[in-house]
Design an enzyme around this catalytic site. Structure first.
Site, mmCIF file in Angstrom:
data_model
loop_
_atom_site.group_PDB
_atom_site.id
_atom_site.type_symbol
_atom_site.label_atom_id
_atom_site.label_comp_id
_atom_site.label_asym_id
_atom_site.label_seq_id
_atom_site.Cartn_x
_atom_site.Cartn_y
_atom_site.Cartn_z
ATOM 1 N N ARG A 16 30.808 64.510 32.649
ATOM 2 C CA ARG A 16 31.667 64.261 33.808
ATOM 3 C C ARG A 16 30.921 64.257 35.130
ATOM 4 N NH1 ARG A 16 36.461 68.442 33.116
ATOM 5 N NH2 ARG A 16 34.982 69.494 31.758
ATOM 6 N N ASN A 170 40.290 82.675 31.510
ATOM 7 C CA ASN A 170 39.005 83.097 30.970
ATOM 8 C C ASN A 170 37.892 82.453 31.784
ATOM 9 O OD1 ASN A 170 36.841 83.828 29.338
ATOM 10 N ND2 ASN A 170 37.201 82.165 27.882
#
Length: 457
Positions: A16, A170
């Site tokens: 990305r 997380n």
């Protein structure tokens, strides 16, 4: 205290990012992300550090050098699979292992140290570093039971709509009992949406085996940001830049506009120094006390001593000694040394040259491959002609000399102390002490000739 170990996950390509540069090597405030992580990890004093590499392995190794051991993840099959690659280094050792991603450059050593301590205080088999996110999209969610004990971690793509609404996320950073970590890794499967070995599945396995799983929540969500694209990279730079500038201000440095001031991590600045907008201080740069670095100056890998003024100028791999001033619009190229009380004026370029104490190089001048003594006056438009098309040649100018405007000094040539070079001269031979050198043709006026020139008709 248990032995500490660390595993840095740095194998991903970072699709990305749309870049030929591997993700963890993208810089944040002057240093690759993985180097920020290594610096923070070293500050919590682990006995061993293992960096898991894959894409760009050679480049990552070149960046970190001997600061780490390396495990190769030849095929990227998930975070759990990545940690498995460190087994040969850590599997049989007792202690606590930190697992941290190489794309989380904003984590601090204070937070990592607190994570270790919380893990040990709870007697946990695993402790997750968590944070509260206003927008948790893209992060794994921390699911707790009715009394607040961690139940499991669910990845974004595997989350139900209800689970996806959970805002405790997380961060991808954990502490594990090292022996249990590698025992449990052998039980992972790829039964999930991605078909990968999720490190997060270890939490559920440990819970099923009645092991204690804890979660330490950081107060600062910004620390948890993972850099997966250019937008996050820009955000990380902005956050770290703010931290850096605030720390300098706490140390007595003044900023006119810290939002438009760009200082790399590791740059040192003395108290009472003023930094104006648009300034960029890069690499291994040190700025002394009581300096003024004015608007749009850029200083890279250089030493600026006390009471120096740099006005809208560029300085690279050079040294400027105390009470000198540079600029505006000067350019000190590599290996320039500007001594005490020197004046380097506007549109002056210095390269691989030493400028002696109290010498003045006022304007529109190039000094390359030269040694200038003290208290010399260098006139406007002077050029040290150092390059013959193949080789560079050195020029030396002695103390107290005077160089008139528009002089060309064709190296190699030596100009002795107390000598004078007449304006407009091209100097190709040595000049001796107390001599005046004139090297220009006599003026000849052609009577009426201007009328014959077509451009004056």
């Amino acid at each position: 205290m248990d032995e500490r170990y660390a595993i840095i996950l740095a194998a991903g390509k970072g699709t990305r990012m749309k870049s030929k540069l591997y993700k963890v090597l993208h810089p944040v405030c002057g240093k690759p992300m993985v180097e920020h992580i290594m610096n923070r990890v070293e500050e919590v004093n682990p006995k061993d550090v293992i960096t898991v590499v894959g894409h760009g392995a050679d480049e990552v190794k070149a960046q970190l050098g001997t600061r780490s051991e390396y495990a190769l993840q030849a095929e990227q099959l998930g975070t759990g699979h990545a940690v498995m690659q460190a087994a040969d280094f850590l599997k049989e050792k007792k202690g606590t292992t930190l697992v941290i991603s190489g794309d989380t450059p904003l984590l601090t050593s204070e937070t990592l140290d607190q994570l270790f301590e919380y893990h040990q205080a709870k007697g946990a088999s695993a402790t997750i570093l968590t944070a509260q996110a206003d927008d948790p999209n893209g992060y794994g969610r921390i699911l707790r039971d009715h009394v607040g004990i961690v139940d499991k971690i669910v990845e974004q793509k595997d989350a139900t709509p209800e689970e996806a609404r959970v805002k405790e996320i997380n961060t991808g950073t954990y502490c594990f009992d090292n022996e249990l970590l590698f025992e449990t890794l052998e039980k992972l499967t790829t039964d999930n949406a991605q078909g990968e070995y999720y490190l997060t599945d270890i939490i559920e396995i440990l819970k099923e085996n009645e092991q204690i799983v804890a979660a330490y929540q950081t107060d600062d969500f910004e620390e948890s940001i993972g850099v997966n694209d250019r937008m996050a990279l820009a955000q990380a730079n902005e956050i770290m830049r703010k931290r850096i500038n605030q720390q300098h201000m706490r140390n007595g440095v003044s900023f006119i506009d810290p939002k438009t001031t760009y200082i790399d991590e590791g740059v040192k600045i003395g108290a009472e120094t003023l930094i104006e907008p648009g300034v960029a201080l890069k690499g291994k740069t040190t700025i002394g006390e009581n300096c003024a670095i004015t608007q749009n100056s850029q200083i890279t890998d250089s030493v600026i001593e006390d009471q120096v003024t740099v006005k809208s100028s560029t300085i690279e791999k050079s040294v400027v000694h105390s009470q000198a001033d540079v600029g505006p619009y000067a350019h000190l190229r590599p290996q320039a040394e500007v001594n005490q009380k020197v004046h380097i004026g506007n549109f002056v370029e210095i390269k691989n040259a030493v400028i002696g104490e109290k010498t003045k190089v006022g304007h529109l001048t190039y000094v390359g491959d030269a040694t200038l003594g003290k208290e010399i006056n260098v006139g406007c438009g002077t050029v040290f002609v150092n390059y013959d098309g193949k080789n560079k040649h050195h020029t030396t100018v002695g103390d107290y000399s005077f160089i008139g405007s528009g002089v060309n000094l064709v190296g190699p040539v030596n100009i002795a102390s107390n000598s004078c070079l007449a304006a407009g001269s091209t100097i190709t031979d040595d000049v001796y002490e107390n001599d005046m050198a004139i090297a220009r043709a006599r003026q000849v006026n052609k009577e009426g000739y201007a009328k014959r020139l077509p451009f004056l008709q």
